[in-house]
Design an enzyme around this catalytic site. Structure first.
Site, PDB file in Angstrom:
ATOM      1  N   ALA A   1       2.680  24.975 -71.934  1.00 50.41           N
ATOM      2  CA  ALA A   1       3.772  24.591 -71.022  1.00 50.41           C
ATOM      3  C   ALA A   1       4.933  25.571 -71.119  1.00 50.41           C
ATOM      4  CB  ALA A   1       4.223  23.168 -71.317  1.00 50.41           C
ATOM      5  N   GLY A   2       4.631  26.864 -71.017  1.00 52.39           N
ATOM      6  CA  GLY A   2       5.674  27.886 -70.928  1.00 52.39           C
ATOM      7  C   GLY A   2       6.095  28.033 -69.471  1.00 52.39           C
TER       8      GLY A   2
ATOM      9  N   ARG B   1       7.257  18.018 -79.557  1.00 52.98           N
ATOM     10  CA  ARG B   1       7.285  18.519 -78.164  1.00 52.98           C
ATOM     11  C   ARG B   1       7.076  17.349 -77.195  1.00 52.98           C
ATOM     12  NH1 ARG B   1       8.166  23.145 -75.422  1.00 52.98           N
ATOM     13  NH2 ARG B   1       6.081  23.408 -74.566  1.00 52.98           N
TER      14      ARG B   1
ATOM     15  N   LYS C   1      -3.920  45.322 -64.139  1.00 56.74           N
ATOM     16  CA  LYS C   1      -2.706  44.751 -64.758  1.00 56.74           C
ATOM     17  C   LYS C   1      -2.599  45.231 -66.205  1.00 56.74           C
ATOM     18  CE  LYS C   1       0.692  41.493 -64.650  1.00 56.74           C
ATOM     19  NZ  LYS C   1       0.765  40.396 -65.587  1.00 56.74           N
TER      20      LYS C   1
ATOM     21  N   ASN D   1       4.876  47.911 -71.234  1.00 60.87           N
ATOM     22  CA  ASN D   1       5.357  46.941 -72.229  1.00 60.87           C
ATOM     23  C   ASN D   1       5.606  47.536 -73.618  1.00 60.87           C
ATOM     24  OD1 ASN D   1       4.735  45.468 -69.957  1.00 60.87           O
ATOM     25  ND2 ASN D   1       3.995  43.690 -71.067  1.00 60.87           N
TER      26      ASN D   1
ATOM     27  N   ASN E   1      12.691  48.173 -68.025  1.00 66.88           N
ATOM     28  CA  ASN E   1      11.530  48.871 -67.440  1.00 66.88           C
ATOM     29  C   ASN E   1      11.957  50.160 -66.730  1.00 66.88           C
ATOM     30  OD1 ASN E   1      10.144  46.665 -68.317  1.00 66.88           O
ATOM     31  ND2 ASN E   1       9.705  45.812 -66.293  1.00 66.88           N
TER      32      ASN E   1
ATOM     33  N   SER F   1       7.923  41.531 -70.727  1.00 65.23           N
ATOM     34  CA  SER F   1       7.637  40.327 -71.521  1.00 65.23           C
ATOM     35  C   SER F   1       7.521  40.683 -73.001  1.00 65.23           C
ATOM     36  CB  SER F   1       6.355  39.662 -71.022  1.00 65.23           C
ATOM     37  OG  SER F   1       5.295  40.593 -71.003  1.00 65.23           O
TER      38      SER F   1
HETATM   39  O1  KPL Z   1       3.955  42.405 -66.356  1.00 63.12           O
HETATM   40  C1  KPL Z   1       4.950  42.896 -66.804  1.00 63.12           C
HETATM   41  C2  KPL Z   1       5.462  42.307 -68.074  1.00 63.12           C
HETATM   42  O2  KPL Z   1       6.640  42.410 -68.373  1.00 63.12           O
HETATM   43  O3  KPL Z   1       4.637  41.701 -68.796  1.00 63.12           O
HETATM   44  C3  KPL Z   1       5.603  44.063 -66.149  1.00 63.12           C
HETATM   45  C4  KPL Z   1       7.009  43.757 -65.734  1.00 63.12           C
HETATM   46  C5  KPL Z   1       4.811  44.479 -64.938  1.00 63.12           C
HETATM   47  C6  KPL Z   1       5.661  45.221 -67.086  1.00 63.12           C
HETATM   48  O4  KPL Z   1       4.433  45.601 -67.519  1.00 63.12           O
END
Ligand code: KPL
Length: 303
Positions: free
Chosen positions: A10-11, A37, A186, A194, A204, A257
Site C-alpha cells: 500500500a505505497g 499498519r 524501463k 537512478n 534527474n 525514486s
Molecule cells: O522511473 C524513474 C524513477 O525515478 O524511478 C525515472 C524518473 C524515469 C528515472 O529513472
C-alpha cells in the site's frame, strides 16, 4: 464486471490503484504487513486520493497477510525486493484460477513471483503514472501517465494481454503483448538515471546539464547498448543515451525514486535495477565496468 481485488503493497502506486479500482466499482482489500499498519488504516477506513487540489475518499477494506483469502485477483505493488517475502504468507490463500498482476520497478521480481506462484497466471505491468504518499494511505496523483500490462512468458495458456477484471477508472491501461521488452526499456532508463542521481545526489535534469555527469551517463548507457546487442534486444531506435537524455530532461526537476530512497535511508531497488543488468551481463559472458563500479559504490554507501 465488478471483482474483488486484493492489493499487496500500500505505497503510492498501490494506493493509487486501490482508489481507482474502488472508483470503478470493484471491492478492494489492502493487505497490510502489521497490526500497527492495520490500526493506522482502520482509523481512516479509506484511501484518500488527492488530485489537482481535490480530495476523494474511497472506503476500502484491509486485512493482515495470514488472514485475507481466498484471493481471486491480486495486484502486487511492493518494492521489488519485498515481493517474495510479502507474497509468502499470502500465497496459500491465492486461488489456482486467480489472476496476479505484478506492477513495480526493475526486473527480476516479476519473474520470481511467477515462478513462485506457477501454475497461477501472472501478468506484469509497468507504469509511468506519477504518485507520491502525503501520509499513510493518502496518495497524491502527481502526473497522469500510462500503464502497460501483459502476460509473463511463463504462463502456460494464451492469456489476454490485460486481465479482464483489471479496469481502473480514469487510469490509462494499455495491452502490451511484449511486456518483457517494455520492462527492459524501463530497466535501461532506470539503470541510466537512478544510480547516477543517487551517486551525485542530484535531480534527474542535472545529468544532462553537467558535462561530467552527462559523460558518466553516456558511459553507463554504452554498456547497456553493448549488452542489448549481445542479447539481441532492440530496445530503442537509437542508442540508449538518447532515450535516457530525453527522459532525464522530461523529468528534470524530479528526484529519482532511488535518490528518494537513499535520502530517506530506505533500502533501494539497486539489486533489481543495476544488479539485474549485471547478472544478465555475467550470464552473457560480459563485464560492464562502469555499471559494476556504480553498483559496488552504492552497495557500500547505501542500504
Ligand atoms: O522511473 C524513474 C524513477 O525515478 O524511478 C525515472 C524518473 C524515469 C528515472 O529513472
Amino acid at each position: 464486471m465488478a471483482a474483488h481485488w486484493h492489493i499487496l503493497g500500500a505505497g503510492s502506486i498501490g494506493c493509487l490503484w486501490a482508489a481507482h479500482l474502488a472508483k470503478a466499482g470493484h471491492q478492494v482489500t489492502l493487505i497490510l504487513r502489521s497490526p500497527e499498519r492495520l490500526d493506522t488504516f482502520n482509523a481512516k477506513g479509506a484511501v484518500v486520493l488527492e488530485s489537482e487540489d481535490t480530495h476523494h475518499y474511497y472506503p476500502v477494506d484491509a486485512c493482515l497477510p495470514d488472514n485475507c483469502g481466498p484471493i481471486s485477483n491480486l495486484l502486487i505493488t511492493t518494492k521489488a525486493y519485498d515481493t517474495l517475502p510479502a507474497l509468502e504468507p499470502v500465497a496459500s490463500q491465492i486461488r489456482q484460477d486467480a489472476c496476479v498482476v505484478v506492477m513495480q520497478n526493475g526486473m527480476g521480481a516479476q519473474q520470481e513471483a511467477a515462478t513462485r506462484l506457477a501454475p497461477i497466471n501472472v501478468w506484469a505491468a509497468s507504469t509511468t503514472d506519477g504518485a507520491w504518499l502525503k501520509a499513510p494511505f493518502h496518495v497524491v496523483f502527481a502526473g497522469s501517465g500510462e500503464t502497460k500490462a501483459g502476460p509473463l512468458s511463463q504462463a502456460t495458456t494464451a492469456l489476454p494481454a490485460i486481465p479482464p477484471e483489471l479496469t481502473p477508472s480514469d487510469l490509462t491501461l494499455v495491452a502490451d503483448e511484449q511486456i518483457e521488452l517494455s520492462l527492459w526499456r524501463k530497466l535501461a532508463i532506470n539503470c541510466a538515471i537512478n544510480p547516477l542521481t543517487a551517486f551525485y545526489d542530484c535531480r534527474n535534469g542535472e545529468l544532462t546539464e553537467d558535462p561530467e555527469k552527462f559523460q558518466h551517463m553516456s558511459r553507463v548507457c554504452a554498456e547497456i547498448d553493448q549488452l542489448c546487442q549481445q542479447l539481441n534486444l532492440q530496445l530503442f531506435d537509437g542508442p540508449a543515451i538518447q532515450q535516457a537524455e530525453s527522459v532525464a530532461r522530461a523529468t528534470g526537476a524530479n528526484f529519482s525514486s532511488m535518490l528518494q530512497d537513499v535520502r530517506h535511508q530506505r533500502k533501494t531497488e539497486l539489486d533489481y535495477i543495476t544488479g539485474y543488468l549485471l547478472q544478465k551481463a555475467k550470464q552473457a559472458g560480459l563485464t560492464l565496468p562502469e555499471n559494476q563500479k556504480l553498483y559496488e559504490h552504492l552497495k557500500e554507501t547505501t542500504k
